[in-house]
Design a protein around this motif. Structure first.
Motif: not given
Length: 477
Positions: A379-383, A389-393, A465-466, A468-476
């Protein structure tokens, strides 16, 4: 098609541009600090409030389908803002409050992202991260304070809509520019896809050769039918009128979805004055390379009368270069002269920011080591670190931290990486998008965690990007 020698770019050029191995050294190294595991159970920090002041400028943008004509003999159906491609130029003074009401007349949901502007999180325009997407027939109002000054652009952040034409320039004017110029032109460089964009796994981008296939960097690209400057193919170039003795500011925006461009102006040296909207110590070059999402402002002294080509070559494709024309009022008839081969190309290490980035000094409080790569399998996937993404920490950080992200690109393909909501330091420059070269290229960025919320960090090649090559930076906390 131009002769191959017209293309000034190669992987060697790109490595020289980025100083691929040296940027990590410039930024320094520290031991690995806890990343997404630390604070995983922490409470999410609320984003700063959106602006409540009365807007200085109010704009309505309707996203709808329509016909465009990038050359006299070419027309296609595109998606546009206000029936224009590129969308209307939005221009405001630094510090002004801008209010934009988006009306969605498309048959699917959409958003607007304000690329490069560190807006409050709720108006950043990322679907299902900062807002619910705007449904067909609905409206949504984005209100934010336009600062700092710089060259930015706005675009849809839903799926592959950017490659359907939903983009336009956003200019935030300085109150006191650090360089003198007489007048300016905005130059939006783009790739031209006449049909509906698709991922390769959905049947799109098949084949090789012209536009699609491998290209110089071994990536799969959409079947582009040309390259554009301000919505025009090279057979229908825009003319930038100049007068001898003037200083002209050109604001270059790479709004392409999958193309790295190299830019030259025939007969003239360029003085780079801004990178991604942020002022830098002026540096003289004859060419520069920029990836999707990057912007450079240059000043050109009009001291060489004639008719000259502005040319943007694709690093990763075989399309004829995007073109425009610089024409002196004293010029006679005749075709524009083409640029000479590049001999003094801008490199990241040439860029020195006028002012430092607050909160970034010494050793970082938190470091992430990330690997950019192609997904395994058919499959065409970038990690990023093997997760798509969106199945990414998420990358979890705390307010006030100095955060470092070290990237190693294990793929043969360049990745222009963009961080929402923040500027970052790379070498001695301050930017929001940076090219990470292929073949184990390494780049280190540092930023100050001063804008709470959930922020997307991703490759600005739309297809990466579409896929999968993305992450969310989340403030905690």
């Amino acid at each position: 098609m131009p002769h191959r020698s017209q293309h000034l770019l190669s992987r060697r050029n790109l490595l020289q541009l980025t100083g691929a191995t040296s940027l990590g050294a410039l930024a320094g190294c520290t031991g690995q600090l806890p990343g997404s595991d630390d604070g995983a159970r922490g409470r999410e920090v609320s984003p700063r409030a959106t602006v409540t002041a009365e807007p200085d400028t109010s704009v309505s943008l309707t996203a709808a389908s329509g016909s465009i004509r990038p050359s006299p003999d070419t027309s296609t159906t595109n998606w546009m803002y206000e029936g224009q491609f590129p969308g209307p130029e939005l221009r405001v003074q630094e510090g002004d409050v801008l209010s934009v009401e988006l009306t969605n007349d498309l048959q699917e949901e959409t958003t607007i992202h304000w690329h490069g502007v560190p807006v409050a999180n709720p108006v950043d325009g990322v679907p299902n991260v900062t807002q619910d997407p705007v449904a067909s027939g609905d409206t949504f109002t984005y209100t934010f304070r336009a600062e700092p000054a710089g060259t930015y652009f706005y675009h849809s952040h839903v799926g592959l809509q950017l490659d359907r034409g939903l983009l336009g320039p956003l200019i935030v004017e300085e109150r006191d520019p650090h360089v003198e110029y007489d007048h300016e032109y905005v130059v939006v460089v783009d790739d031209y896809l006449p049909g509906e964009p698709e991922l390769p796994s959905d049947g799109g981008m098949g084949g090789g050769g012209m536009g699609g296939g491998g290209g110089m960097m071994g990536d799969i690209r959409p079947p582009y039918e040309g390259l554009l400057i301000n919505g025009r193919l090279p057979e229908n170039p825009q003319t930038f009128d100049v007068t001898e003795g003037e200083r002209i500011r050109f604001r270059f925006v790479n709004a392409g979805s999958a193309t790295v461009f190299g830019v030259r102006i025939a007969g003239h040296e360029m003085t780079v004055t801004h990178a991604d909207g942020r002022p830098v110590e002026p540096v003289d070059v004859d060419s520069f390379v920029f990836g999707a999402g990057e912007r450079y402002d240059v000043v050109v002294e009009a001291t060489n009368p004639g008719t000259w080509a502005v040319q943007a070559d694709a690093l990763d494709g075989n399309e004829p270069p995007a073109s425009a024309v610089v024409e002196y009022e004293s010029a006679g008839e005749g075709s524009p002269q083409r640029p000479s081969p590049a001999s003094n190309q801008l490199r990241y290490r040439d860029l020195r920011a006028i002012s430092s980035l607050d909160g970034v000094n010494g050793d970082p409080d938190r470091t992430f080591d990330l690997t950019l790569s192609r997904g395994r399998g058919q499959s065409y996937t970038w990690t990023i670190d093997g997760q798509a993404y969106p199945d990414a920490d998420s990358l979890q950080i705390r307010p006030g931290e100095h955060v470092r992200i070290r990237m190693t690109n294990q793929s043969p393909v360049v990745h222009p990486m963009h961080l929402h909501g923040h500027f970052f330091q790379v070498g001695n420059a301050i930017k929001d998008t940076v090219i990470v070269p292929g073949h184990r290229g390494q780049v280190t960025i540092d930023f100050h965690a001063d804008n709470p919320g959930r922020w997307l960090f991703h490759c600005h090649n739309l297809y990466h990007l579409d896929a999968g090559m993305a992450r969310v930076v989340r403030y905690v906390e």
